[in-house]
Scaffold this motif. Structure first.
Motif, mmCIF file in Angstrom:
data_model
loop_
_atom_site.group_PDB
_atom_site.id
_atom_site.type_symbol
_atom_site.label_atom_id
_atom_site.label_comp_id
_atom_site.label_asym_id
_atom_site.label_seq_id
_atom_site.Cartn_x
_atom_site.Cartn_y
_atom_site.Cartn_z
ATOM 1 N N TRP A 69 -9.865 -5.341 -0.763
ATOM 2 C CA TRP A 69 -9.562 -3.913 -0.718
ATOM 3 C C TRP A 69 -10.711 -3.053 -1.249
ATOM 4 O O TRP A 69 -10.752 -1.719 -0.871
ATOM 5 C CB TRP A 69 -8.186 -3.688 -1.632
ATOM 6 C CG TRP A 69 -7.718 -2.426 -1.818
ATOM 7 C CD1 TRP A 69 -7.981 -1.364 -2.440
ATOM 8 C CD2 TRP A 69 -7.033 -1.664 -0.587
ATOM 9 N NE1 TRP A 69 -7.379 -0.101 -2.297
ATOM 10 C CE2 TRP A 69 -6.661 -0.253 -0.945
ATOM 11 C CE3 TRP A 69 -6.321 -2.126 0.574
ATOM 12 C CZ2 TRP A 69 -5.875 0.604 -0.251
ATOM 13 C CZ3 TRP A 69 -5.734 -0.996 1.269
ATOM 14 C CH2 TRP A 69 -5.579 0.126 1.054
ATOM 15 N N THR A 90 -1.127 -5.127 -6.090
ATOM 16 C CA THR A 90 -1.224 -6.611 -5.704
ATOM 17 C C THR A 90 -1.700 -7.199 -7.152
ATOM 18 O O THR A 90 -2.208 -6.524 -7.909
ATOM 19 C CB THR A 90 -2.323 -6.747 -4.832
ATOM 20 O OG1 THR A 90 -2.113 -8.087 -4.388
ATOM 21 C CG2 THR A 90 -3.617 -6.386 -5.044
ATOM 22 N N VAL A 145 0.822 -1.264 -0.079
ATOM 23 C CA VAL A 145 -0.200 -0.121 0.100
ATOM 24 C C VAL A 145 0.793 1.214 0.137
ATOM 25 O O VAL A 145 1.735 1.429 0.846
ATOM 26 C CB VAL A 145 -0.728 0.029 1.398
ATOM 27 C CG1 VAL A 145 -1.747 1.303 1.293
ATOM 28 C CG2 VAL A 145 -1.889 -1.248 1.220
ATOM 29 N N GLN A 148 -7.060 -7.885 -3.750
ATOM 30 C CA GLN A 148 -7.783 -6.893 -4.455
ATOM 31 C C GLN A 148 -9.475 -6.713 -4.206
ATOM 32 O O GLN A 148 -9.945 -5.562 -3.872
ATOM 33 C CB GLN A 148 -7.691 -7.150 -5.886
ATOM 34 C CG GLN A 148 -8.095 -6.073 -6.971
ATOM 35 C CD GLN A 148 -7.321 -4.687 -6.530
ATOM 36 O OE1 GLN A 148 -6.055 -4.719 -6.632
ATOM 37 N NE2 GLN A 148 -8.059 -3.514 -6.392
ATOM 38 N N LEU A 177 -3.287 0.506 -3.676
ATOM 39 C CA LEU A 177 -3.206 -1.108 -3.153
ATOM 40 C C LEU A 177 -2.338 -1.516 -4.655
ATOM 41 O O LEU A 177 -2.996 -1.327 -5.757
ATOM 42 C CB LEU A 177 -3.992 -1.973 -2.727
ATOM 43 C CG LEU A 177 -3.731 -3.343 -2.733
ATOM 44 C CD1 LEU A 177 -2.901 -3.711 -1.625
ATOM 45 C CD2 LEU A 177 -5.182 -4.373 -2.792
#
Ligand code: SF4
Ligand code: SF4
Length: 156
Positions: A126, A117, A109, A123, A115
């Motif tokens: 998030w 990823t 982050v 995901q 974020l």
């Protein structure tokens, strides 16, 4: 969460066009501009980095890097750390890293709370952060970290 800069230099490697030296006022002192914000600042090369600063070998081989960047042993350091531009001081490449319970690194982050990823489950978790935590709350980073813990992740 406290940010710990590893002095890898990555974030400054393409800052050559953004941190501009306007004038050398006297040895080791410069009038500079931060091009992206249009803000002038006065830079003094840190006393303990003057020898590094005078060695131009590395910087001449890296024309895109900020003119104040230099290698120092295994690190790449800012030689005007004490007087660098405001956005340099506040920049944080990573606020925290997100690990699985088995301590596999799943994502990072950034300081702008984005974020990064490749993990679809993380995901998806998030995407809910946006709906449940107001971004302008002062403890947003702690709340995101607590939410990730609830979801079974380890933020560090
Ligand atoms: S802020 Fe991040 S990318 Fe920049 S030098 Fe520190 S650790 Fe490296
Ligand atoms: S002034 Fe320092 S921190 Fe800012 S871009 Fe240049 S080397 Fe990096």
């Amino acid at each position: 969460m406290a940010f710990n800069c590893k002095q890898c230099g990555t974030c400054c490697m393409y800052m050559g066009d953004y941190i501009e030296i306007d004038r050398e006022v006297r040895p080791f002192e410069f009038e500079c501009s931060s091009v992206s914000t249009g803000t002038p600042f006065y830079a003094t090369v840190d006393e303990d980095k003057r020898e590094l600063f005078l060695d131009l070998t590395w910087i001449q081989e890296h024309p895109s890097a900020c003119r104040f960047l230099r290698p120092s042993r295994e690190k790449i350091v800012c030689t005007i750390h004490m007087t660098s531009a405001a956005q340099c001081k506040f920049y944080r490449c990573v606020v925290f890293r997100v690990y699985s319970k088995k301590r596999m690194l799943l994502g990072t982050v950034t300081g702008t709370l984005a974020l990064h990823t490749g993990d679809k489950e993380l995901q998806s978790a998030w995407e809910k952060v946006d709906r449940i935590i107001p971004w302008d709350t002062p403890d947003v980073e702690d709340r995101i970290a607590a939410y990730l813990v609830e979801q079974g992740y380890i933020p560090e």
